[in-house]
Design an enzyme around this catalytic site. Structure first.
Site, PDB file in Angstrom:
ATOM      1  N   GLU A  47       0.861  -1.183   0.000  1.00 39.87           N
ATOM      2  CA  GLU A  47       0.000   0.000   0.000  1.00 39.87           C
ATOM      3  C   GLU A  47       0.894   1.230   0.000  1.00 39.87           C
ATOM      4  OE1 GLU A  47      -2.691  -0.345   3.319  1.00 39.87           O
ATOM      5  OE2 GLU A  47      -3.077  -2.450   2.834  1.00 39.87           O
ATOM      6  N   ASP A  58      -4.934   8.688  10.573  1.00 43.55           N
ATOM      7  CA  ASP A  58      -3.543   8.318  10.805  1.00 43.55           C
ATOM      8  C   ASP A  58      -3.028   8.794  12.150  1.00 43.55           C
ATOM      9  OD1 ASP A  58      -3.260   7.082   8.321  1.00 43.55           O
ATOM     10  OD2 ASP A  58      -3.001   9.014   7.349  1.00 43.55           O
TER      11      ASP A  58
END
Length: 262
Positions: A47, A58
């Protein structure tokens, strides 16, 4: 026609290791060397994070890597330029992960066409709502042979998981807990009731567990409940270490795979 993601799961239904890194980190031109080194060390799926200034899901490690990448002048056009010959060097499944805003700025249709042309296999856009995807973008993804991968969490209702399964192909990203990426609480992979609930639904797409996978123990635990696991923040930390990039990658991946029974 099956894309590389679907072929991978057909060939290797268990024990998959997917690794996330942020394009342009630690250095601007590290993207292709990292991909090739990960493949060399037996990673199954990669990814590639597209850095964004306001990444919602995140944790601090990936946010910081995004900031560094942006300072290094990483952009979507730059990433596409770096990947222009990638399929001459590797056939490993590649997924672009990021947020909708930069993709929309680039132009969604143009972005999907370019990703397809480069041999990208799928996208993960955590802030793209399923209803918007189905209404506005699904046909474009399918025209370009791209899988769109959605995240589910312990809080996602069964009906929504089934809708995601119906409208996507590739895999379902099972977020291990409701926290941000990079948390290493033991709860992250001990949420067995949630994993078993999803496994018991008879979905057509396989599941991979992400968030909180950081060593061989958590990787093995995740693989007991899904087709594989995704490692992001722990790998970014390994990339940030002093020393040789190649050696840092090799040492880290070997440490994750050490408990595997081959």
């Amino acid at each position: 026609m099956e894309n590389r993601i679907q072929q991978l799961f057909a060939q290797k239904p268990k024990g998959l290791l997917s690794v996330y890194f942020t394009a342009g980190f630690p250095s601007l031109e590290d993207t292709v060397p990292i991909i090739l080194e990960l493949e060399k060390n037996g990673v199954d799926l990669i990814e590639i994070g597209m850095p964004f200034s306001d990444p919602l899901a995140d944790g601090p490690t990936i946010q910081q890597s995004s900031e560094v990448a942006i300072r290094n002048s990483m952009t979507i056009p730059k990433l596409f330029e770096q990947l222009k010959d990638i399929r001459q060097h590797t056939q490993i499944p590649l997924v672009l992960m990021g947020y909708l805003n930069p993709v929309m700025q680039y132009g969604v249709e143009r972005f999907l066409q370019k990703a397809s042309e480069l041999g990208i296999d799928g996208l993960i856009l955590p802030d793209l709502p399923l209803s918007d995807y189905v209404r506005e973008y699904k046909a474009l993804f399918e025209q370009n042979g791209l899988s769109n991968i959605f995240l589910v969490t312990p809080q996602t209702p069964e009906q929504r998981i089934r809708e995601i399964d119906t409208h996507t192909n590739g895999f379902i990203y099972m977020v291990s807990s409701a926290s941000v990426t990079g948390s290493t609480t033991e709860q992250s992979v001990s949420n067995t009731a949630y994993f078993e609930r999803v496994n018991g639904m008879g979905l057509r797409n396989p599941g991979i567990i992400g968030f909180g996978i950081h060593n061989s123990e958590t990787f093995t635990q995740a693989c007991n409940h899904a087709s594989g696991a995704i490692i992001g923040s722990a790998f970014i930390k390994a990339l940030a270490k002093e020393g040789n990039l190649t050696e840092n990658i090799s040492t880290f991946i070997q440490s994750i795979r050490q408990n595997e029974i081959v």
